[in-house]
Design an enzyme around this catalytic site. Structure first.
Site, short mmCIF file in Angstrom:
data_model
loop_
_atom_site.label_atom_id
_atom_site.label_comp_id
_atom_site.label_asym_id
_atom_site.label_seq_id
_atom_site.Cartn_x
_atom_site.Cartn_y
_atom_site.Cartn_z
NE ARG A 103 -15.05 23.27 -41.44
CZ ARG A 103 -15.52 24.40 -40.89
NH1 ARG A 103 -16.78 24.46 -40.49
NH2 ARG A 103 -14.75 25.45 -40.75
CG HIS A 130 -10.23 26.23 -38.03
ND1 HIS A 130 -10.16 26.23 -39.41
CD2 HIS A 130 -11.40 26.87 -37.72
CE1 HIS A 130 -11.22 26.83 -39.90
NE2 HIS A 130 -11.99 27.23 -38.92
CD GLN A 133 -11.21 31.45 -37.48
OE1 GLN A 133 -12.14 30.99 -38.12
NE2 GLN A 133 -11.10 32.74 -37.24
CG ASP A 222 -14.12 27.85 -30.89
OD1 ASP A 222 -15.21 28.15 -31.42
OD2 ASP A 222 -13.48 26.82 -31.20
CB CYS A 261 -13.08 31.23 -34.76
SG CYS A 261 -13.85 29.99 -33.71
NE ARG A 289 -11.20 31.52 -41.98
CZ ARG A 289 -11.93 30.43 -41.79
NH1 ARG A 289 -12.87 30.43 -40.89
NH2 ARG A 289 -11.70 29.32 -42.50
#
Ligand code: CP
Ligand code: NVA
Length: 302
Positions: A103, A130, A133, A222, A261, A289
């Site tokens: 990340r 992402h 996700q 988000d 998310c 996830r």
């Protein structure tokens, strides 16, 4: 498929295979069955930013598959690309571990790791995208709607990493997305163009949240301020007024499923009652996830 860096780099069939495997592993897991396919394997997990879901789901998925995750903070190794070039780091880790997930701020960092490591590299979120996700999101949508083709998503908010990966997954899986953002925060033109080259009409940018939400199957948001943008928070909160998922917006499509998310900033991009409403499938998303991560690790590392 060596790495998982971007949805755009995967074929539709690869994405569908990953979703099918995620569903299968989830069903087995619910019956108490996991396999030890990653016994003796190690995943190095590099994080330049905080994480709850991504870190925990990868770490737990590795453990459930019999493998060992190793969490590394940038300060432990003198910063990514600071104490030594990323290409050297990649080649060293390549000789120790079976996979790397990272990340990072710059998307180029994960690309460089993938270029110089022969082991799989997974994008666990960059400023650009992402993809893990987006895959858990479409897995969740398919569970709730029984299909993906033709599903309409209204993304209300920043044209950011999450919006971009969603747009690409929509293009690959024949869904549609309208991204409603304030002026200056739209999804970049190149991503809109590229997704619409995959399938014409996939992505529609707009500055009108109500128009986006009208008749949508899914209303998604988000944070207005992503990790690394904290110094812009005050300005963003002012600029994003009117781009909130709330009971009024839901009137544009009362049966729409609500997605986020997470982490969510209640009172900014979404209200508490929307997160807690019957329309919300936010915690199914979070759960998935784990199931998607397990499938991805099995596919890349086993
Ligand atoms: N959605 C998501 O990636 O959450 P984390 O930042 O907690 O990993
Ligand atoms: N856009 C957010 C997503 C967090 C999971 C960020 O990058 O901070």
């Amino acid at each position: 498929m060596k790495d998982f860096l971007s949805i755009s780099k995967c074929t539709t069939q690869e994405l569908l295979d990953l979703l099918d495997l995620s569903d299968k592993l989830k069903k087995l897991y619910k019956k108490g069955k996991t396999d030890n396919c990653l016994a003796g394997k190690t995943l190095v997990m590099l994080f330049e930013k905080p994480s709850l879901r991504t870190r925990m789901s990868f770490q737990i998925a590795m453990a459930q598959l019999g493998g060992s995750p190793i969490y590394v903070k940038p300060e432990d190794i003198g910063g990514i690309g600071k104490r030594e070039p990323i290409k050297d780091m990649a080649r060293v880790l390549d000789r120790y571990a079976d996979g790397i997930m990272a990340r990072t701020f710059a998307h180029e960092t994960v690309m460089k790791l993938a270029e110089f490591a022969e082991i799989p590299v997974i994008n666990a979120l960059t400023d650009w995208s992402h993809p893990c996700q987006a895959m858990a999101d479409v897995m969740t949508i398919r569970e709730h709607f029984g299909k993906l083709k033709g599903i309409k998503i209204a993304f209300i908010g920043d044209g950011n990493n999450v919006a971009r990966s969603l747009a690409f997954v929509c293009a690959k899986l024949e869904m549609k997305i309208t991204v409603a953002s304030p002026k200056g925060y739209e999804l970049d033109d190149k991503s809109v163009l590229r997704t619409n080259e995959i399938i014409a009409g996939t992505t529609t940018p707009t500055n009108n949240p109500l128009q986006a939400a009208k008749d949508a199957d899914v209303i998604y948001t988000d944070t207005w301020t992503s990790m690394g943008q904290e110094d812009q928070k005050q300005k963003r909160v002012a600029d994003f007024q009117g781009f909130q998922i709330n009971a009024d917006l839901l009137k544009a499509s009362p049966k729409a499923k609500i997605m986020h998310c997470l982490p969510a900033y209640r009172g900014c991009e979404i209200t508490d009652d929307m997160i807690e409403s019957e329309n919300s499938i936010i915690f199914d998303q979070s759960e998935n996830r784990l199931h998607f991560q397990r499938a991805l690790l099995k596919k890349l590392l086993a």
